[in-house]
Design an enzyme around this catalytic site. Structure first.
Site, PDB file in Angstrom:
ATOM      1  N   ASP A  42       0.782  -1.231   0.000  1.00  0.00           N
ATOM      2  CA  ASP A  42       0.000   0.000   0.000  1.00  0.00           C
ATOM      3  C   ASP A  42       0.816   1.285   0.000  1.00  0.00           C
ATOM      4  O   ASP A  42       1.216   1.776  -1.033  1.00  0.00           O
ATOM      5  CB  ASP A  42      -0.972  -0.015   1.193  1.00  0.00           C
ATOM      6  CG  ASP A  42      -2.032  -1.086   1.049  1.00  0.00           C
ATOM      7  OD1 ASP A  42      -1.812  -2.006   0.239  1.00  0.00           O
ATOM      8  OD2 ASP A  42      -3.052  -1.023   1.725  1.00  0.00           O
ATOM      9  N   GLU A  97      -3.802  -7.407  13.054  1.00  0.00           N
ATOM     10  CA  GLU A  97      -3.351  -7.159  11.686  1.00  0.00           C
ATOM     11  C   GLU A  97      -1.880  -6.770  11.648  1.00  0.00           C
ATOM     12  O   GLU A  97      -1.129  -7.165  10.750  1.00  0.00           O
ATOM     13  CB  GLU A  97      -4.207  -6.048  11.078  1.00  0.00           C
ATOM     14  CG  GLU A  97      -3.876  -5.721   9.642  1.00  0.00           C
ATOM     15  CD  GLU A  97      -4.705  -4.561   9.103  1.00  0.00           C
ATOM     16  OE1 GLU A  97      -4.762  -4.403   7.873  1.00  0.00           O
ATOM     17  OE2 GLU A  97      -5.294  -3.808   9.912  1.00  0.00           O
TER      18      GLU A  97
END
Length: 821
Positions: free
Chosen positions: A558, A791
């Site tokens: 990302d 995460e």
């Protein structure tokens, strides 16, 4: 992770970015041929214009055309006839407890609950971080026969269990058991709870109440094409001993919904507080119960039938639900009560033995508590498998509007039941590294499901949002998939592991091979770089004014800093390394099948050539491997100073925009030491005697750069992008946090280099032991403190952050504990 909430459409391919490798320049015409050349050129331009118009009319065709090869999975391979043991399962990861079949229009069963003592209707159903549950997740799940889950909702504890029993032609029977108890404190009233057990269809089949006593739905009957006839019986609630009946109030609802994604809405809309819970000798109390449902708004066509059995009861209690297939000819006894208890005990014992045989954690000296943690991490990934069916929404670079991709199934694990309960391409490769150790056949099936979603060009949608239930969890602006966008091809990691395990047979590989070739060629052609044997991710953000550094969602990393000004001149190190891995695995696959594999072998040899790798990506001035592109580090985000508005107009809202203080130039990307820099090590491309290996090991162990007591951070503390926001509302993602998938690759690589003769063998061995211990200790500690795997993890404190539960690739900690690489 290629799934950030704020993202933009990726760029389309640029015409003639790159011709064939080594192709000569076009010959120029001689002086005598100038007129002929002009005439030919005019005809060529006219033909090109016609072709362009034609292409614009039908250019989206290839993006939406399925791959012509025979499917990797035979027709109806998920059916009850072909795979009865996997037909029913907990394949609805986005709900706290749910069951469905692996069929296109599957009937579903599920549980909702409501703590009546709260005095308001806070219904629990779908897994939501906003629910604030202290813990939920599978403690044991074998993927086939049974699962045990614990849910802690404030002072409420739920233990859910299911068992399947084979028989008949439609996947056999199954039963649920739900035990509920409250953690009471002095002065608090007795807790009473409503549980809503429901069954719903998805557009085909019928449901009808079978036995109703007053407002009590005792049992129901149904039929569907895939299941034939079946009955579901709701046993009377008892105390925890399973024998002593409890007083309960009952409600039931029969309604229609617009689809499975609207089930919560239907139940909420039907709730009324007019009902009274009045146990003998106890106080009367009002409670919310399902009453009547007026139906969806006009113009919305309901196609799902819904039956809800609500039982309201004091805690502690135990309830059982029994599903019985009409095709089971004779039963030894109903799967309830003591029979259910015995089956649960039998499957649990088998799971414990198999887990130890597979991962050997007790043998390695891990405590019982650490082993339970590993079993929960593994079970959550396996119990998080989902079966989806539907269309992707695809945008071709040449079409004006998104279009529906061909309908299809997908059997896959998911990263997070609460936040990402759907399939992600690059995540799934990491998921199957763990699940493939447990059940190689499962991983082969999952791999085939994904490859069967390939189009004629060799592209696979990287984010799978199939069906109304999956789509309901995704904001509309993020649903569209772009056919020019890739993702790291991590399935080659899985194939590499399966081949090394000897777990793939020739017929399976032969079915996969045409699709693997197309997939490989898609990357090799569409993601090619500006010079031979380099590669470039397409899909970078195209509005650099708005970003400190334009993101590259397709890379999976990302907001990891790349070249400041996206251009066709970029060379991306991580993609080059992925293609080296892919080339090596394709060589092995071709050899295994007796197919010509020279092109793959040649590509593998070139891409692992350390000298060429250094030529393309070693930045001597930076002392590390790096991307190359049009770059400057002299960038910052600053508030704009808008011009004064016209008289009487409100002032414009100022924006945080990027300011470039020094023009970019083509160079290696500085200020980006981190995960991308490590890729030649992570994917084991460096020779054991390479001095660059020593440099990367030193960077890894440097606490001012990548080393922390909790794992390797994603970006060096010395980077100007470290922990920096990318926009006003875009917090850092891969800019310092610790990610477990890349740390797993690091541990795996260090283990590899610790076993290779070379000058850095001992250093790699020491780093391996320390990094592995740090990761295991911190992930386990955070699980004990928070109840979840996360995460990502904070590089300063080790604390879990991002979404939870994240029992996708964070569960790779189990392989680290087992030292299975």
């Amino acid at each position: 992770m290629a799934r950030e909430r704020r993202r933009r459409a990726p760029e389309g391919p640029r015409p003639q970015e790159r011709g064939p490798r080594g192709a000569a320049a076009a010959a120029r015409p001689g002086p005598g041929g100038a007129a002929r050349w002009a005439a030919v050129a005019a005809l060529g331009l006219a033909a090109a214009a016609c072709l362009l118009l034609r292409a614009r009319w039908g250019a989206a065709g290839p993006a939406l055309t399925p791959h012509p090869a025979a499917r990797a999975l035979p027709a109806h391979s998920s059916s009850a006839a072909a795979a009865p043991a996997r037909f029913w399962g907990s394949y609805r990861p986005h709900v706290y407890l749910g069951m469905k079949t692996r069929s296109p229009r599957a009937p579903v069963a599920g549980l909702m609950w409501l703590r009546q003592a709260e005095g308001e209707a806070r219904l629990r159903h779908t897994c939501e971080q906003s629910d604030g549950l202290a813990r939920y997740g599978w403690l044991r799940h074998d993927g086939l026969h049974f699962g045990t889950q614990e849910i802690r909702d404030g002072g409420l504890r739920l233990r859910t269990e299911f068992v399947k029993r084979p028989g008949g032609r439609h996947g056999g029977d199954w039963s649920w058991r739900v035990a509920a108890r409250a953690e009471r404190t002095a002065g608090t009233p007795d807790t009473f709870l409503s549980m809503f057990f429901y069954v719903a269809t998805d557009g085909q089949g019928t449901l009808q109440p079978l036995v109703v006593e007053k407002n009590h739905l005792v049992s129901l009957t149904g039929t569907t094409e895939e299941l034939g006839n079946f009955t579901i019986t709701f046993q009377q609630p008892t105390r925890e001993d399973g024998a002593t009946p409890l007083y309960a109030s009952y409600n039931y609802l029969q309604a229609k919904a617009e689809g499975l994604h609207r089930l919560s809405d239907v139940v909420k809309a039907s709730l009324s507080p007019r009902f009274v819970y009045a146990p003998p000798g106890g106080p009367k109390r009002r409670y919310f119960g399902v009453d009547t449902y007026q139906g969806p708004p006009e113009g919305r066509e309901p196609h799902s039938q819904l039956l809800v059995h609500q039982v309201t009861v004091a805690l502690p209690c135990l309830l059982e639900v029994v599903f019985e297939s009409g095709s089971v000819p004779e039963r030894a006894g109903r799967l309830a009560g003591e029979v259910l208890t015995q089956e649960l005990a039998r499957h649990t014992a088998a799971f414990e033995q198999r887990f130890e045989r597979t991962f050997g954690l007790a043998q390695k000296g891990f405590s019982v508590q650490e082993q339970d943690f590993a079993k929960a991490a593994f079970s959550n990934m396996l119990g998080g498998m989902g079966y989806f069916y539907g269309h992707s929404l695809v945008q071709s670079p040449h079409s004006e509007l998104p279009q529906l991709y061909p309908e299809g199934p997908l059997f896959t694990a998911v990263p997070s039941r609460s936040f990402f309960p759907r399939g992600f391409l690059w995540d799934e490769g990491f998921h199957q590294l763990l699940l493939g150790r447990w059940d190689p056949a499962l991983s082969q099936e999952v791999l085939a499901h994904w490859l069967d979603l390939m189009n004629v060009e060799g592209w696979i949608p990287r984010e799978q949002i199939l069906g109304d239930e999956a789509r309901s969890k995704v904001p509309a602006e993020f649903v569209v998939q772009h056919s020019s966008a890739g993702n790291p091809p991590t399935f080659f990691l899985v194939l590499q592991q399966l081949l090394s395990q000897g777990a793939v047979d020739v017929p399976y590989l032969r079915r996969l091979y045409p699709r693997l070739r197309s997939w490989y060629n898609w990357y090799n052609q569409t993601q090619a770089g500006p010079v031979p044997y380099t590669f470039r991710w397409r899909g970078r953000d195209q509005d650099p004014q708005m970003f400190l550094n334009p993101k590259t969602l397709t890379s999976g990393l990302d907001d990891y800093p790349r070249a400041s000004h996206p251009s066709p001149d970029e060379r991306h190190l991580d993609l080059r390394c992925w293609m080296a891995l892919a080339s090596n695995v394709m060589t092995k696959v071709a050899r295994h099948l007796g197919e010509p594999g020279g092109e793959y072998q040649h590509m593998a040899e070139v891409l692992v050539d350390n000298q060429l790798l250094e030529q393309h990506h070693w930045a001597e001035v930076l002392g590390t491997f790096a991307d190359f592109g049009n770059h400057t580090q002299a960038v910052a985000l600053e508030w704009e100073r808008p011009r004064p508005p016209p008289p009487g107009q409100p002032p414009p809202t100022p924006r945080l925009l990027r300011v470039v203080r020094k023009p970019p130039k083509l160079q290696f990307v500085g200020g980006a030491l981190g995960y991308v820099s490590l890729f030649p090590l992570l994917l084991q491309l460096l020779q054991p005697d390479s001095p660059r290996l020593g440099s990367l090991l030193a960077d890894m162990r440097n606490e001012k750069k990548l080393w922390t007591p909790f794992g390797l951070r994603s970006l060096s503390r010395s980077s100007p992008f470290y922990l920096k926001y990318n926009t006003e509302h875009d917090p850092p993602y891969w800019r310092g946090s610790i990610w477990i998938n890349v740390n797993y690759l690091a541990v795996q690589a260090l283990h590899h280099y610790s076993r290779q003769e070379g000058p850095f063998r001992q250093e790699a061995a020491a780093l391996y032991q320390e990094l592995r211990a740090n990761l295991i200790h911190n992930i386990f500690r955070q699980y004990k403190e928070s109840g979840y795997l996360w995460e990502q993890y904070n590089d300063s404190t080790g604390k879990g952050q991002g979404c939870y539960p994240f029992t996708g690739w964070s569960a790779l900690v189990v392989l680290m504990m087992a030292e299975e690489y």
